[in-house]
Scaffold this motif. Structure first.
Motif, mmCIF file in Angstrom:
data_model
loop_
_atom_site.group_PDB
_atom_site.id
_atom_site.type_symbol
_atom_site.label_atom_id
_atom_site.label_comp_id
_atom_site.label_asym_id
_atom_site.label_seq_id
_atom_site.Cartn_x
_atom_site.Cartn_y
_atom_site.Cartn_z
ATOM 1 N N VAL A 1 25.825 75.374 10.765
ATOM 2 C CA VAL A 1 25.175 75.823 11.995
ATOM 3 C C VAL A 1 24.142 74.825 12.521
ATOM 4 C CG1 VAL A 1 23.770 77.640 13.050
ATOM 5 C CG2 VAL A 1 25.542 78.240 11.391
ATOM 6 N N ARG A 2 23.207 74.423 11.688
ATOM 7 C CA ARG A 2 22.062 73.650 12.183
ATOM 8 C C ARG A 2 22.327 72.155 12.170
ATOM 9 N NH1 ARG A 2 15.809 75.018 10.722
ATOM 10 N NH2 ARG A 2 16.495 76.928 11.787
ATOM 11 N N ARG A 3 21.707 71.458 13.143
ATOM 12 C CA ARG A 3 21.731 70.004 13.218
ATOM 13 C C ARG A 3 20.290 69.498 13.155
ATOM 14 N NH1 ARG A 3 26.006 71.662 12.739
ATOM 15 N NH2 ARG A 3 27.982 71.085 13.719
ATOM 16 N N PRO A 4 20.063 68.385 12.461
ATOM 17 C CA PRO A 4 18.693 67.871 12.347
ATOM 18 C C PRO A 4 18.144 67.413 13.691
ATOM 19 C CG PRO A 4 20.281 66.289 11.481
ATOM 20 C CD PRO A 4 21.041 67.557 11.739
ATOM 21 N N ASP A 5 16.826 67.395 13.792
ATOM 22 C CA ASP A 5 16.199 66.935 15.020
ATOM 23 C C ASP A 5 16.346 65.420 15.153
ATOM 24 O OD1 ASP A 5 13.588 65.406 14.316
ATOM 25 O OD2 ASP A 5 13.548 67.144 12.991
ATOM 26 N N PRO A 6 16.242 64.903 16.364
ATOM 27 C CA PRO A 6 16.518 63.478 16.586
ATOM 28 C C PRO A 6 15.413 62.539 16.131
ATOM 29 C CG PRO A 6 15.887 64.529 18.648
ATOM 30 C CD PRO A 6 15.991 65.618 17.629
ATOM 31 N N VAL A 7 14.265 63.043 15.719
ATOM 32 C CA VAL A 7 13.162 62.138 15.375
ATOM 33 C C VAL A 7 13.458 61.288 14.153
ATOM 34 C CG1 VAL A 7 10.720 62.016 14.782
ATOM 35 C CG2 VAL A 7 11.485 63.547 16.608
ATOM 36 N N PRO A 8 13.865 61.749 12.984
ATOM 37 C CA PRO A 8 13.793 63.134 12.487
ATOM 38 C C PRO A 8 12.483 63.378 11.735
ATOM 39 C CG PRO A 8 15.010 61.792 10.940
ATOM 40 C CD PRO A 8 14.559 60.864 12.048
ATOM 41 N N CYS A 9 12.211 64.653 11.442
ATOM 42 C CA CYS A 9 11.038 64.970 10.624
ATOM 43 C C CYS A 9 11.330 64.581 9.176
ATOM 44 C CB CYS A 9 10.699 66.447 10.727
ATOM 45 S SG CYS A 9 11.852 67.539 9.850
ATOM 46 N N SER A 10 10.335 64.709 8.325
ATOM 47 C CA SER A 10 10.488 64.274 6.933
ATOM 48 C C SER A 10 11.564 65.062 6.198
ATOM 49 C CB SER A 10 9.150 64.408 6.192
ATOM 50 O OG SER A 10 8.674 65.745 6.253
ATOM 51 N N CYS A 11 11.753 66.350 6.541
ATOM 52 C CA CYS A 11 12.784 67.161 5.876
ATOM 53 C C CYS A 11 14.173 66.831 6.420
ATOM 54 C CB CYS A 11 12.477 68.641 6.052
ATOM 55 S SG CYS A 11 11.017 69.214 5.134
ATOM 56 N N CYS A 12 14.301 66.765 7.738
ATOM 57 C CA CYS A 12 15.608 66.451 8.328
ATOM 58 C C CYS A 12 16.098 65.077 7.873
ATOM 59 C CB CYS A 12 15.526 66.499 9.847
ATOM 60 S SG CYS A 12 15.363 68.177 10.533
ATOM 61 N N ARG B 1 10.448 70.593 10.289
ATOM 62 C CA ARG B 1 9.018 70.835 10.432
ATOM 63 C C ARG B 1 8.517 70.729 11.858
ATOM 64 N NH1 ARG B 1 5.251 68.552 5.939
ATOM 65 N NH2 ARG B 1 4.177 70.423 6.666
ATOM 66 N N ASN B 2 9.303 70.171 12.767
ATOM 67 C CA ASN B 2 8.800 70.052 14.142
ATOM 68 C C ASN B 2 9.578 70.897 15.153
ATOM 69 O OD1 ASN B 2 11.148 68.607 14.652
ATOM 70 N ND2 ASN B 2 10.153 66.609 14.569
ATOM 71 N N GLY B 3 10.593 71.631 14.686
ATOM 72 C CA GLY B 3 11.295 72.580 15.546
ATOM 73 C C GLY B 3 12.240 71.985 16.560
ATOM 74 N N ARG B 4 12.557 70.698 16.442
ATOM 75 C CA ARG B 4 13.439 70.071 17.423
ATOM 76 C C ARG B 4 14.904 70.079 16.982
ATOM 77 N NH1 ARG B 4 11.284 64.438 19.466
ATOM 78 N NH2 ARG B 4 13.071 64.784 20.845
ATOM 79 N N TYR B 5 15.222 70.844 15.963
ATOM 80 C CA TYR B 5 16.611 71.004 15.537
ATOM 81 C C TYR B 5 17.401 71.740 16.617
ATOM 82 C CZ TYR B 5 14.999 75.744 14.584
ATOM 83 O OH TYR B 5 14.464 76.995 14.713
ATOM 84 N N THR B 6 18.719 71.664 16.537
ATOM 85 C CA THR B 6 19.598 72.480 17.372
ATOM 86 C C THR B 6 20.512 73.287 16.457
ATOM 87 O OG1 THR B 6 21.227 70.683 17.533
ATOM 88 C CG2 THR B 6 19.567 70.855 19.289
ATOM 89 N N GLU B 7 21.113 74.343 17.011
ATOM 90 C CA GLU B 7 21.988 75.206 16.212
ATOM 91 C C GLU B 7 23.208 75.618 17.019
ATOM 92 O OE1 GLU B 7 19.035 77.511 13.130
ATOM 93 O OE2 GLU B 7 19.056 78.216 15.209
ATOM 94 N N VAL C 1 16.028 63.759 5.063
ATOM 95 C CA VAL C 1 16.643 63.763 3.730
ATOM 96 C C VAL C 1 17.682 64.875 3.592
ATOM 97 C CG1 VAL C 1 14.685 62.658 2.604
ATOM 98 C CG2 VAL C 1 14.729 65.159 2.776
ATOM 99 N N GLY C 2 18.204 65.364 4.728
ATOM 100 C CA GLY C 2 19.265 66.365 4.699
ATOM 101 C C GLY C 2 18.804 67.789 4.507
ATOM 102 N N GLU C 3 17.488 68.030 4.556
ATOM 103 C CA GLU C 3 16.954 69.390 4.407
ATOM 104 C C GLU C 3 16.607 69.940 5.788
ATOM 105 O OE1 GLU C 3 16.498 70.946 1.387
ATOM 106 O OE2 GLU C 3 17.213 69.268 0.185
ATOM 107 N N TRP C 4 17.605 69.924 6.695
ATOM 108 C CA TRP C 4 17.332 70.322 8.077
ATOM 109 C C TRP C 4 17.002 71.802 8.203
ATOM 110 C CZ3 TRP C 4 22.214 68.140 6.802
ATOM 111 C CH2 TRP C 4 23.219 69.073 6.559
ATOM 112 N N ASP C 5 17.343 72.586 7.182
ATOM 113 C CA ASP C 5 16.960 73.998 7.201
ATOM 114 C C ASP C 5 15.454 74.172 7.098
ATOM 115 O OD1 ASP C 5 17.550 72.907 4.541
ATOM 116 O OD2 ASP C 5 16.897 74.853 3.793
ATOM 117 N N MET C 6 14.738 73.114 6.710
ATOM 118 C CA MET C 6 13.280 73.157 6.574
ATOM 119 C C MET C 6 12.598 72.301 7.642
ATOM 120 S SD MET C 6 12.856 75.163 3.986
ATOM 121 C CE MET C 6 11.158 74.903 3.476
#
Length: 349
Positions: free
Chosen positions: A89-100, A109-115, A102-107
């Protein structure tokens, strides 16, 4: 091709409409949709209280609990025509944040993910969809229609992952009893994972249902009817709150055995004020070293855990969670909740 669409923010705007074939920019793998699970998030989106369309578009293709069959795939993708698959479902944000990063897009931190089907990205609710290979999970064909439960199972697999990480704070944490509030699909799948871990499983629901009682018994669990206050003497080591009902959330706090863990999986609607003796809750949780945390979404590792969970489970038990199948042309009927519903599936096959 057919697609199930809504105008986010506009209540009762759901319809079936003809849309263009999915663009290659969505991903190199073309998938034919077989079935689509329906959950509370879909109902919120259709009610106009949640969700957002892709930038520049007025309508959103809904659907995030997918099950499909690969039609076309590049040779290097790891997929072949005929593979049974589920889209992440989820895709990491384009920045990406520190979690996205490393593949932890479910966490995120900046809310710029898409679903897909929820937030700024079209979902899987169309005859065909395209998806990136890295956001596609292959299933064993033996799962069949049960594969539509992979996405909700991934949500509780993530919750269990974090429960176990938190439990490792103490080398002596050896949980024996699990209490799940809510006998919907998320609650029952959470209970299944608890049973697979050898825990004494209890499931509490405020609606009586012979089917749910038998499903809980099918994993060796105990079904309870009523409210948490009715189980005052029972103190589980782990409590998973899967309803989102504000009163259930309130009553879950401080309700575990000493050193216990409360995991909040259900999502509450805002604007529900309740009387809470926050002093008592704080005193109980601090003096008992209790933990409470929230969990939502999942990353690829959790999807893979979910597939393994369903593979280990009795296939007939899993199949009983799917209580109603609705043809795609009448998909809005899936949004009305019937008394005996557990998981409702839209049938595209």
């Amino acid at each position: 091709m057919r697609a199930l669409t809504v105008a986010p923010g506009i209540a009762n705007s759901a319809r079936v409409e003809n849309v263009p074939e999915p663009p290659f920019s969505d991903g190199a793998v073309l998938v034919r949709l077989l079935a689509l699970g329906v959950c509370g998030t879909d109902r919120e989106i259709v009610s106009g209280s949640y969700g957002s369309a892709p930038p520049g578009q007025k309508r959103l293709v809904i659907g995030h609990e997918s099950l499909g069959k690969v039609q076309e795939a590049p040779a290097s993708s790891g997929f072949e025509p005929g593979d049974l698959v589920v889209g992440i479902v989820r895709r990491p944000d384009p920045v990406p944040c520190s979690c996205c990063a490393v593949g932890e897009w479910d966490m995120c931190r900046n809310g710029r993910y898409t679903e897909r089907g929820i937030k700024e990205r079209n979902g899987y609710g169309s005859d065909f969809f395209r998806v990136e290979p890295e956001f596609l999970v292959k299933l064993d064909p033996s799962l069949g229609l049960n594969g539509v439960l992979v996405e909700p199972t991934s949500v509780v697999a993530k919750a269990w992952d974090h429960i176990e990480r938190i439990g490792h704070r103490s080398r002596g944490f050896a949980p024996k009893a699990l209490l799940v509030t809510g006998a919907g699909p998320i609650g029952l799948l959470a209970a299944l994972i608890g049973a697979q871990r050898g825990l004494e499983v209890h499931v509490l629901d405020h609606h009586d249902s012979l089917a749910k009682r038998e499903i809980v018994r099918g994993i060796g669990g105990t079904f309870h009817l009523g409210e948490l206050a009715d189980l005052d003497s029972f103190r589980p080591d782990i409590l998973m709150e899967c309803t989102g009902a504000p009163s259930a959330v309130r009553d879950a706090l401080g309700r575990t055995a000493s050193g216990g863990i409360v995991c909040l999986v259900g999502i509450s609607a805002p604007d529900h004020a309740l009387n809470v003796d926050i002093g008592r809750v704080n005193r109980t949780m601090v003096l008992n070293n209790d933990t409470v945390f929230g969990s939502v979404n999942a990353n690829r590792r959790h999807y893979e855990d979910a597939v393994a969970t369903l593979q280990r489970a009795d296939k007939n038990w899993v199949a009983r969670l799917i209580t109603r199948r609705v043809p795609a042309k009448r998909w809005t009927q899936s949004l009305a909740q019937h008394p005996d519903d557990i998981k409702v599936v839209i049938d595209f096959n």
